[in-house]
Design a protein around this motif. Sequence first.
Motif, PDB file in Angstrom:
ATOM      1  N   LEU A   2      17.103  33.742  19.212  1.00 14.01           N
ATOM      2  CA  LEU A   2      17.646  33.229  17.965  1.00 14.01           C
ATOM      3  C   LEU A   2      16.704  32.180  17.364  1.00 14.01           C
ATOM      4  O   LEU A   2      16.582  32.066  16.146  1.00 14.01           O
ATOM      5  CB  LEU A   2      19.031  32.610  18.223  1.00 14.01           C
ATOM      6  N   CYS A   3      16.026  31.411  18.228  1.00 13.77           N
ATOM      7  CA  CYS A   3      15.112  30.362  17.755  1.00 13.77           C
ATOM      8  C   CYS A   3      14.080  30.919  16.777  1.00 13.77           C
ATOM      9  O   CYS A   3      13.704  30.249  15.815  1.00 13.77           O
ATOM     10  CB  CYS A   3      14.377  29.722  18.925  1.00 13.77           C
ATOM     11  N   ASN A  40       9.411  29.127  19.946  1.00 13.66           N
ATOM     12  CA  ASN A  40       9.339  27.982  19.024  1.00 13.66           C
ATOM     13  C   ASN A  40       7.919  27.445  18.859  1.00 13.66           C
ATOM     14  O   ASN A  40       7.505  27.088  17.756  1.00 13.66           O
ATOM     15  CB  ASN A  40      10.243  26.854  19.532  1.00 13.66           C
ATOM     16  N   CYS A  97      15.635  31.016  13.589  1.00 12.13           N
ATOM     17  CA  CYS A  97      15.986  29.648  13.211  1.00 12.13           C
ATOM     18  C   CYS A  97      14.774  28.985  12.547  1.00 12.13           C
ATOM     19  O   CYS A  97      14.897  28.288  11.549  1.00 12.13           O
ATOM     20  CB  CYS A  97      16.405  28.892  14.464  1.00 12.13           C
ATOM     21  N   LYS A  98      13.592  29.264  13.082  1.00 12.75           N
ATOM     22  CA  LYS A  98      12.369  28.713  12.501  1.00 12.75           C
ATOM     23  C   LYS A  98      12.036  29.423  11.185  1.00 12.75           C
ATOM     24  O   LYS A  98      11.540  28.799  10.248  1.00 12.75           O
ATOM     25  CB  LYS A  98      11.202  28.846  13.477  1.00 12.75           C
ATOM     26  N   GLY A 141      20.485  28.945  21.584  1.00 13.77           N
ATOM     27  CA  GLY A 141      19.485  29.723  20.859  1.00 13.77           C
ATOM     28  C   GLY A 141      18.323  30.256  21.692  1.00 13.77           C
ATOM     29  O   GLY A 141      17.962  31.422  21.578  1.00 13.77           O
ATOM     30  N   PRO A 142      17.726  29.434  22.568  1.00 13.23           N
ATOM     31  CA  PRO A 142      16.542  29.907  23.299  1.00 13.23           C
ATOM     32  C   PRO A 142      16.807  31.052  24.276  1.00 13.23           C
ATOM     33  O   PRO A 142      15.860  31.691  24.731  1.00 13.23           O
ATOM     34  CB  PRO A 142      16.069  28.653  24.064  1.00 13.23           C
ATOM     35  N   PRO A 177      23.507  27.322  13.644  1.00 10.01           N
ATOM     36  CA  PRO A 177      22.564  26.252  13.293  1.00 10.01           C
ATOM     37  C   PRO A 177      22.449  26.027  11.776  1.00 10.01           C
ATOM     38  O   PRO A 177      22.256  24.895  11.341  1.00 10.01           O
ATOM     39  CB  PRO A 177      21.240  26.727  13.894  1.00 10.01           C
ATOM     40  N   CYS A 218      22.291  23.861  22.499  1.00  8.83           N
ATOM     41  CA  CYS A 218      22.219  25.091  21.717  1.00  8.83           C
ATOM     42  C   CYS A 218      21.732  26.222  22.626  1.00  8.83           C
ATOM     43  O   CYS A 218      20.757  26.067  23.349  1.00  8.83           O
ATOM     44  CB  CYS A 218      21.253  24.894  20.557  1.00  8.83           C
ATOM     45  N   CYS A 234      15.581  21.843  14.485  1.00 12.21           N
ATOM     46  CA  CYS A 234      16.147  22.231  15.781  1.00 12.21           C
ATOM     47  C   CYS A 234      17.152  21.201  16.291  1.00 12.21           C
ATOM     48  O   CYS A 234      16.834  20.031  16.485  1.00 12.21           O
ATOM     49  CB  CYS A 234      15.038  22.437  16.798  1.00 12.21           C
ATOM     50  N   LEU A 235      18.367  21.657  16.529  1.00 17.55           N
ATOM     51  CA  LEU A 235      19.443  20.772  16.983  1.00 17.55           C
ATOM     52  C   LEU A 235      19.210  20.277  18.402  1.00 17.55           C
ATOM     53  O   LEU A 235      19.645  19.202  18.779  1.00 17.55           O
ATOM     54  CB  LEU A 235      20.776  21.534  16.939  1.00 17.55           C
ATOM     55  N   LEU A 236      18.541  21.104  19.182  1.00 18.39           N
ATOM     56  CA  LEU A 236      18.281  20.751  20.569  1.00 18.39           C
ATOM     57  C   LEU A 236      17.184  19.683  20.647  1.00 18.39           C
ATOM     58  O   LEU A 236      17.336  18.680  21.339  1.00 18.39           O
ATOM     59  CB  LEU A 236      17.871  22.034  21.310  1.00 18.39           C
TER      60      LEU A 236
HETATM   61  S1  SF4 Z   1      17.519  25.728  20.064  1.00 21.45           S
HETATM   62 FE1  SF4 Z   1      19.074  26.248  18.513  1.00 21.45          FE
HETATM   63  S2  SF4 Z   1      18.643  24.890  16.794  1.00 21.45           S
HETATM   64 FE2  SF4 Z   1      16.827  24.890  18.122  1.00 21.45          FE
HETATM   65  S3  SF4 Z   1      15.462  26.453  17.277  1.00 21.45           S
HETATM   66 FE3  SF4 Z   1      16.714  27.423  18.858  1.00 21.45          FE
HETATM   67  S4  SF4 Z   1      18.480  28.246  17.753  1.00 21.45           S
HETATM   68 FE4  SF4 Z   1      17.516  26.770  16.418  1.00 21.45          FE
END
Ligand code: SF4
Lengths: 254, 382
Positions: A164-165, B274, A168-169, A186-187, A198, A184, A175-177
């Motif tokens: 999901l990250c 990321n 999200c980017k 997401g990872p 998010p 989250c 990033c909430l985390l």
């Molecule tokens: S950890 Fe959550 S908020 Fe952070 S990039 Fe991943 S999905 Fe987005």
Amino acid sequence: MKRPRIGVFKFASCDGCQLTILNMEEELLDIIELYDIAYFREATDKPLRGEFDLSLVEGSISTDRQRKEVVEIRERSRHLITIGACATSGGVQALRNWASLPAYKKTVYPSPETIEALSTSTPISDHVYVDYELWGCPIDTDALAETLVSFLMGKRPAVPVYSLCMDCKVKAIACLLVSRAEPCLGPITKTGCGVLCPSLDRPCYGCFGPMEGANIESLMELFKKNGLSHKECMLLIDKMNTYAYRKARIEQGL
Amino acid sequence: MESLKEKKIKKIKKIKKDDLKILFDKLRESYTVIGPKLSQGVVVLSEAGFEDLPAGFRDYQARGTYRLTDEKAVDVFSFSNGPDSFKRFLHPPLNEIFSFRKSKKGIAIEPAAKEGRPIAFVGIRACDTWALKLYDRIFLEGPARDPSYSALRKDSLVIAVNCPHPGDNCFCSSMGTGPEVTPEVTDVADIVLSELEKSFIVEASTPAGSDILEGIAGEEATDRDLEEKRSRIESCKKAMKKSVPYGELPELIYRNLEHPRWKDTAKRDLECGNCTQVCPTCFCNSSYDLIRLSGFSQKGAELKGVRIRKWDSCFSRNFARVHGGNFRPSRRARYRQWMAHKLAYTKEQFALPGCVGCGRCITWCPAGIDITEELEALKGVR
Ligand code: SF4
Ligand code: SF4
Ligand code: SF4
Ligand code: SF4
Ligand code: SF4
């Protein structure tokens, strides 16, 4: 060309994914033009007969009768696609897989003795061969549309399997985390929802299930560093995809 | 010849801090101005004006951690890089490349128009000018010239800034990519700002940059001002906490492709991607065709849709999946690919550093994996 015969089936579920199909207002007429909807109890009263080119299956296997029915449906289907968290990973009802069925029955139902259920709730793929899986609670309509188009074209649907990250980017969400230490998922979660939570300033709770090779242990270590207990970490993954996340964690060797 | 041309356009002025607003306003006459701005507690890049600059804010960054506070610092560029870079705008994450229509008559392809005003980037740091130079080399000069990038990059303008102090995860100094915008990159930085205690030194290094500067009143920069500029850059270098043994690259990587460290890192690595999404030099993408149900008519045997290009990453499982298998089948292999591409392969491929030391991948990696620490570990005994 003859329109492929499509059937929509339901096992233990809330009907949310079937409703998602009916909510595809703009595309519904296109679907009818391209497919022969031969069985879909939520929408028509056509009786169950014949074979299907494509079956969309919602819901998990929760009773003995369903266990037999799913085999019958598989036999009638050239292709079978599961839709949603219940069909793909057992759903929230799979929480009983790690608990006692009688205790759960007693908590949930006024006359528990009338309930006939298996002690586990399991995904369709634990019972029959599944050609393709659509994740989500509920599924994403764009992914379903892409799947229906791909089926007609005989190609693999362009539904990404990464985290999901990644999306999200794409959406430029802070990033909430990393910026707030929020737990989250997401990872370790498959993308597909359009980064719903998010985008609304909420951490992901994993309704699209674990991505392939999810490193659940590493993320939990991180949450623990941020102050969560082991139990709280488990509660985060014990939701509608509990079975899939726990399985992924075991397959990871832990 | 080249240096003569440069001399001719070289303009240097000193302006008051608030006069940066005049620069912004002037840019806005003919550009979409992209600059730093606050959003959800993070410095992002978006369409911005002078008043949007998070002046006085300071970010605290650590491995996998970012926190922003208003320290009412005197510097305008008191903050350092956030997750975004120019890449979001010149290599958009979701980019429609063309539309197509297939019928009995054949296939018709219509390239997507890249309309809109050219972009002016304000506040790009030295590290990112190196990343931009790499992008130009890959997408403008490379064997596969990219029409989408060239359309967006054409006529764009870069107002770079020398960093008054480093971010907590920066290591540009050891990479030779900052904190000063040096002559190697003034071809991509049209104007360079240097923040002094009470003013800015503004230097134009391209004709487009000097055109903009033309209309801004300012004073002559004195030797003393230039001395202040120099000493600020030096103190920024000194304050930088991280470094890498740049001189040992790429050999340090090549010698250690089977180092046990890769496996340890793979245990922590989430494969979330990321790091690659925030990296200003990562350019990987995948394309797919978006065909709606309405674009598919069985009777008319017609098909219409759009080709979309989307950011992808070597951390994606499917990224190295080809007919017959996956040539990077483990997390270890994928992490190694990322680091080796940044610190070894790119330099050989494009004769420019593949990592510019911006530190973004360290901050925005939820697992807090630190490329400088990983490199240091490779130096250790196996
Ligand atoms: S950890 Fe959550 S908020 Fe952070 S990039 Fe991943 S999905 Fe987005
Ligand atoms: S962000 Fe996570 S929990 Fe929210 S809708 Fe998406 S997958 Fe589900
Ligand atoms: S690898 Fe990391 S430090 Fe290097 S340029 Fe990319 S994001 Fe910046
Ligand atoms: S291969 Fe990986 S490290 Fe290299 S540019 Fe692509 S995403 Fe970045
Ligand atoms: S290095 Fe960090 S940011 Fe990159 S994929 Fe691994 S966990 Fe994610």
